[in-house]
Design a protein around this motif. Structure first.
Motif, short mmCIF file in Angstrom:
data_model
loop_
_atom_site.label_atom_id
_atom_site.label_comp_id
_atom_site.label_asym_id
_atom_site.label_seq_id
_atom_site.Cartn_x
_atom_site.Cartn_y
_atom_site.Cartn_z
N ALA A 373 0.90 -1.24 0.19
CA ALA A 373 -0.29 0.21 -0.28
C ALA A 373 1.24 1.46 -0.17
O ALA A 373 0.63 2.00 -0.69
CB ALA A 373 -0.78 0.10 1.11
N ALA A 374 2.32 1.02 0.74
CA ALA A 374 3.32 2.28 0.73
C ALA A 374 3.54 3.00 -0.32
O ALA A 374 3.83 3.64 -0.85
CB ALA A 374 4.18 1.99 2.04
N TYR A 375 3.69 1.68 -0.87
CA TYR A 375 4.61 1.15 -2.66
C TYR A 375 3.86 2.45 -3.74
O TYR A 375 3.81 2.99 -4.84
CB TYR A 375 5.40 0.14 -3.26
CG TYR A 375 5.45 0.24 -4.55
CD1 TYR A 375 6.84 0.81 -4.96
CD2 TYR A 375 4.44 -0.50 -5.28
CE1 TYR A 375 7.10 0.83 -6.18
CE2 TYR A 375 5.18 -0.32 -6.71
CZ TYR A 375 6.37 -0.03 -7.44
OH TYR A 375 6.52 0.47 -8.03
N ASP A 376 2.25 1.32 -3.05
CA ASP A 376 0.99 1.74 -4.58
C ASP A 376 1.01 4.41 -4.44
O ASP A 376 0.45 4.82 -5.79
CB ASP A 376 -0.21 1.20 -4.36
CG ASP A 376 0.14 0.50 -4.78
OD1 ASP A 376 1.19 -0.04 -5.45
OD2 ASP A 376 -1.19 -1.19 -4.91
N PHE A 377 1.16 4.04 -2.52
CA PHE A 377 0.70 5.59 -2.57
C PHE A 377 2.34 6.49 -3.17
O PHE A 377 2.16 8.01 -3.78
CB PHE A 377 0.86 5.87 -0.92
CG PHE A 377 0.24 7.09 -0.63
CD1 PHE A 377 -0.93 7.25 -0.33
CD2 PHE A 377 1.19 7.93 -0.56
CE1 PHE A 377 -1.82 8.28 -0.43
CE2 PHE A 377 1.11 9.36 0.32
CZ PHE A 377 -0.70 9.56 0.32
N PHE A 378 3.50 5.98 -3.38
CA PHE A 378 4.36 6.00 -3.48
C PHE A 378 4.46 6.86 -5.05
O PHE A 378 5.04 8.05 -5.56
CB PHE A 378 5.91 5.27 -2.86
CG PHE A 378 6.85 6.35 -3.47
CD1 PHE A 378 7.40 7.66 -2.65
CD2 PHE A 378 7.93 6.08 -4.66
CE1 PHE A 378 8.36 8.25 -2.69
CE2 PHE A 378 9.01 6.71 -4.77
CZ PHE A 378 9.17 7.54 -4.06
N VAL A 379 3.91 5.53 -5.77
CA VAL A 379 3.68 5.77 -7.22
C VAL A 379 3.12 7.03 -7.73
O VAL A 379 2.57 7.65 -8.22
CB VAL A 379 3.62 4.78 -8.30
CG1 VAL A 379 3.09 4.45 -9.33
CG2 VAL A 379 4.62 3.42 -7.93
N LEU A 380 1.30 6.96 -6.84
CA LEU A 380 0.35 7.83 -7.28
C LEU A 380 0.84 9.31 -7.44
O LEU A 380 0.70 9.67 -7.99
CB LEU A 380 -0.60 7.33 -6.03
CG LEU A 380 -1.84 8.75 -5.94
CD1 LEU A 380 -2.79 8.60 -7.15
CD2 LEU A 380 -2.54 8.62 -4.90
#
Length: 440
Positions: A373-380
């Motif tokens: 979830a943290a990675y997806d947020f960073f990509v966002l």
């Protein structure tokens, strides 16, 4: 109160609802109530959706049987509620909600009163179908499917509004919104979900009464927020809520941050998060509430964290403190369950750790339970100008790499190693020099 002459009965030939579209368990409840001598109708959203050719999420039944009578008919029944009792008839995982007709009329109006916040209060009493219809919110939600002759009974012009794609409140809009301000949120949700237009009288009242929502319990507003943003129409809903001045009541800190946006950011991050959420739902994938809420409150957290760093806090602590403050303020508007707020904080707190690419830190971060979830947020963030796209791409490659490749990716570069080696040699030759090679 309308007379019987104003009621319109649409026979089976005049509408598109078929019993094959109706849940077998709902039909069992309808037929058993009828067999026991009571009136039984499908009512509300299920009738509205059936007329649109959609599969209803739930099937609700209205009847003139009181709750105790319903319980005697169905052994698999459980009564819930205090102020107004409802019967839940259980068929495994499916629950058919059965409600006794609610009362109204002059006797009911005599007991109306305003509370100190300006909300209109009234007691719940049982009544007839003619009274029940006027206690419902929108005309398209006040259509009754009669199992006795398969007709649709319409007291409010709901069929005409349904055909016109119009969402109209039953009665005076201001009065109905004061009764329950959450109806303003429901108006937006239904309008977006159904593709209907709000009636002009309804549109006019919402901005004038939006602040009444601040008097609604924050736990209830949290539940409504989930319905608004996790139904597959999050982006349209967001824009419509802002248009009518409702979003600022639900997320005041976010609305404030949107007012000072620069170059489309942070609104761009929100829009991307909402679009991603809608796309995932359309593809049948799951959407987590904490991820979307983390996107809503990210900019307020950043603003608070920057203030903390100006005051001398290190970055990691600054973000932790900021997250705590933002969440404590937000729960006054929409209560966030503890497991949701903790997950949001983890996603936020992990963001600075993506900058570390050397040594064992990347592997430790990769093993964190909230990494994905943290990675997806960073990509966002990277996609919307809030983080380094090159860094986001590095983490994508790191996840796909073998263990051997991951070790290579996290080793210091040769240039960096050479620099360290030279500094060590210089230090041995001239220990009086400082770390930069300058004379002390």
């Amino acid at each position: 109160m309308p007379s019987a002459a104003e009621v319109k009965i649409y026979p089976r030939s005049a509408h598109t609802i078929s019993r094959t579209q109706i849940s077998e368990n709902a039909l069992k409840v309808l037929y058993r109530l009828q067999k026991s001598g009571f009136d039984a109708y499908l009512v509300g959203g299920c009738v509205r959706d059936l007329l649109l050719g959609r599969e209803p999420k739930d099937f609700d039944v209205a009847t003139n049987a009181d709750p105790e009578q319903i319980r005697k008919i169905f052994r698999n029944c459980r009564l819930i509620g205090r102020r107004f009792r409802l019967a839940h008839v259980h068929f495994g995982r499916e629950v058919i909600e059965v409600a006794t007709f609610r009362g109204g009329g002059e006797e009911q109006n005599d007991r109306q009163m305003l509370n100190k916040e300006g909300r209109l209060l009234r007691d719940n009493v049982y009544g007839t179908i003619e009274e029940d219809v006027w206690r419902r919110d929108f005309t398209v939600n006040a259509l009754y499917y009669n199992i006795r002759d398969f007709s649709v009974v319409d007291y409010t012009g709901g069929m005409e509004d349904h055909r016109a794609g119009m969402l109209r409140l039953i009665g005076d809009p201001e009065t109905r919104f004061r009764e329950d301000p959450v109806r303003m949120l429901r108006a937006v949700r239904f309008a977006v979900k159904l593709g209907f237009k709000l009636h002009p009288d309804c549109e006019k009242s919402i901005p004038e009464l939006a602040e009444l929502l601040s008097n609604i319990p924050s736990a209830r507003l949290y539940d409504e927020a989930l319905k608004l943003f996790l139904s597959g129409y999050a982006l349209q809903t967001f824009e419509m809520l802002r248009h009518y001045g409702l979003f600022k009541v639900l997320f005041p800190a976010t609305e404030s941050s949107l007012a000072i946006e620069e170059n489309g950011f942070p609104k761009l991050l929100l829009i991307k998060a909402l679009e991603n959420s809608d796309n995932r739902i359309a593809e049948g994938k799951t959407v987590t509430a904490y991820f979307l809420l983390a996107a809503f409150l990210w900019e307020p957290v950043q603003v608070e964290a920057k203030e903390n760093m100006i005051q001398g806090m290190v970055e990691y602590i600054a973000y932790q403190e900021a997250a705590g403050k933002v969440i404590s303020r937000q729960i006054k508007s929409t209560a966030l369950p503890r497991h949701i707020s903790m997950a949001m904080r983890e996603v936020w707190n992990l963001q600075p750790r993506f900058a570390a690419r050397i040594g064992s830190k990347p592997n430790r971060l990769l093993k964190h339970p909230r990494f994905r979830a943290a990675y997806d947020f960073f990509v966002l963030r990277a996609e919307t100008g809030g983080a380094d796209p090159e860094l986001a791409d590095w983490w994508r490659r790191y996840q796909d790499a073998s263990e051997a490749e991951q070790r290579k990716m996290t080793q210091p570069s040769r240039r960096l190693q050479h620099g360290k080696s030279c500094r060590k040699k210089n230090f041995r030759k001239n220990p009086s020099s400082n770390a930069t090679g300058n004379e002390s």
